[in-house]
Motif scaffolding. Structure first.
Motif: not given
Length: 406
Positions: A51-55
């Motif tokens: 994944i790239k970010d928390s969102a």
């Protein structure tokens, strides 16, 4: 679906806790950043989702929850280090709970613990600071009287921190740079802050810096004899104490001193705003030399002293919370205008020894609709005459304040 927010320690298998290993072995799907997914133990599911970010992570977990697929009963989100130390877990956990999704947190071995172990030192008294994706003032941090450990990476790296400390006069502080802890490329470098400025440093690292030399904290109004003065006029101790009381400087304030002279007020403002920033401006070369010496004498490392005249030299400074104006060279109105443009609620204290300057200050405040308070400080000090002591009067000083609410 149960989601484990799991810390995997230093990023390599040897630092993985037994609890974290059990969670990974039970996982039907594992989410994480690419680096954290690379070095997982054998026999762990290959269903690994970068994944790239928390969102994005939160949305994927919600989709898994909504799908109710029998094949996914347990999801694991892996974080490097410890889930309780500047970890993305702090942002994800409340979102999962708010969405009614079951989640448990599994702690890990932090990079701080690993570094302390490598050095054979306890870390319980260290000042722990993240300079990775968050605002960080390294000078203020090392002024807290503790060894400071910076977690670095992102836009602010080791070199940026070392440059800021060196520029503040703290280049000789002892430092340890820890690179790639627990990896084959692990390296510890010992030296000074200044010695690291020219190094080629990349990635996520730790920087350990010893505490800056500081004077013991005390109330305002240092003796005049504590400062180097020469022939430059200096705001006397009693007037300084009154001005500082009027300004009510908080530890995290940004403060300005305009017309710094010897730097006596600049230094005292900086010491009261130890966790903030202090800026001073002075045009006289002799005064600048003295102000800089007094800055070092009092360990006011968070004080920046600029050569120039106000208001021109103020435009690049961050908005102030409190401002002392001890000299204006006839530009008092323009200086006050500039201060109030930067922050209309800035607390301002002006000192004056002439009625003309008093009048100019009152008019400048009045134009902005600011209610003012004027105090007249008259001081007499004892002077020895033979075996007797007589009082010798000092020049009276007007102290004019605006926005300095009681």
């Amino acid at each position: 679906m149960l989601t484990y927010l799991t810390a995997i320690g230093g990023g390599t298998f040897p630092t993985l806790t037994g609890e974290a290993l059990r969670a990974l072995m039970q996982a039907d799907v594992i989410y994480g950043w690419e680096r954290t997914l690379k070095d997982l133990p054998e026999d762990v599911t290959e269903n690994r989702v970068p994944i790239k970010d928390s969102a994005e992570l939160f949305e994927r977990l919600k989709q898994d929850e909504a799908a109710r697929e029998p094949s996914i009963e347990t999801a694991v989100v892996v974080y490097s280090g410890d889930t309780g130390f500047y970890s993305g877990a702090r942002l994800l956990l409340p979102k999962l709970k708010e969405a009614g999704m079951k989640a448990e947190v599994i702690p890990g071995v932090s990079s701080i613990q690993i570094l302390a172990a490598r050095l054979g030192r306890p870390w319980q008294d260290w000042n722990l600071v993240s300079a990775h994706g968050v605002a960080c003032d390294p000078v203020a941090e090392v002024m807290k009287g503790k060894t400071t450990c910076f977690l670095t990476g992102g836009k602010v790296g080791v070199i940026d921190l070392c440059k800021a400390l060196t520029n503040a006069g703290l280049g000789n502080l002892s430092a340890v740079l820890a690179e790639d802890l627990t990896y084959e490329t692990e390296n510890l470098s010992f030296g000074t802050v200044r010695s690291l400025v020219d190094r080629e440093i990349k990635g996520l690292n730790l920087l350990l810096v010893e505490a800056a030399p500081m004077l013991p904290a005390r109330g305002g109004g240092y003796p005049d004899s504590s400062f180097e003065r020469g022939k430059v006029p200096m705001t006397k101790r009693e007037v300084r104490a009154v001005a500082l009381a009027k300004l009510g400087v908080a530890p995290t304030d940004t403060v300005w001193d305009i017309g710094a002279g010897t730097g006596s007020v600049s230094v005292e403002l900086a010491l009261q705003a130890r966790e903030g920033k202090a800026y001073a401006i002075e045009y006289d070369p002799e005064a600048l030399v003295l102000a800089r010496r007094n800055r070092e004498r009092f360990c006011a490392w968070n004080l920046t002293i600029a050569e120039g005249s106000a208001p021109e030299g103020l435009e690049a400074w961050p908005a102030p919370d409190a401002v002392f104006i001890g000299g204006s060279r006839g530009n008092l109105k323009e200086i006050i205008d500039t201060v109030l443009v930067a922050n209309e609620n800035a607390r301002i204290c002006v000192t004056a020894i002439t009625l003309e300057t008093l009048e100019a200050a009152l008019h400048a405040f009045q134009e902005h609709g600011i209610e003012t308070e004027v105090s007249e400080v008259s001081v007499a000090r004892t002077s020895a005459v033979g075996s007797y002591h007589m009082l010798k009067g000092q020049n009276p000083v007007f102290v004019i304040t605006g926005n300095c609410h009681e």
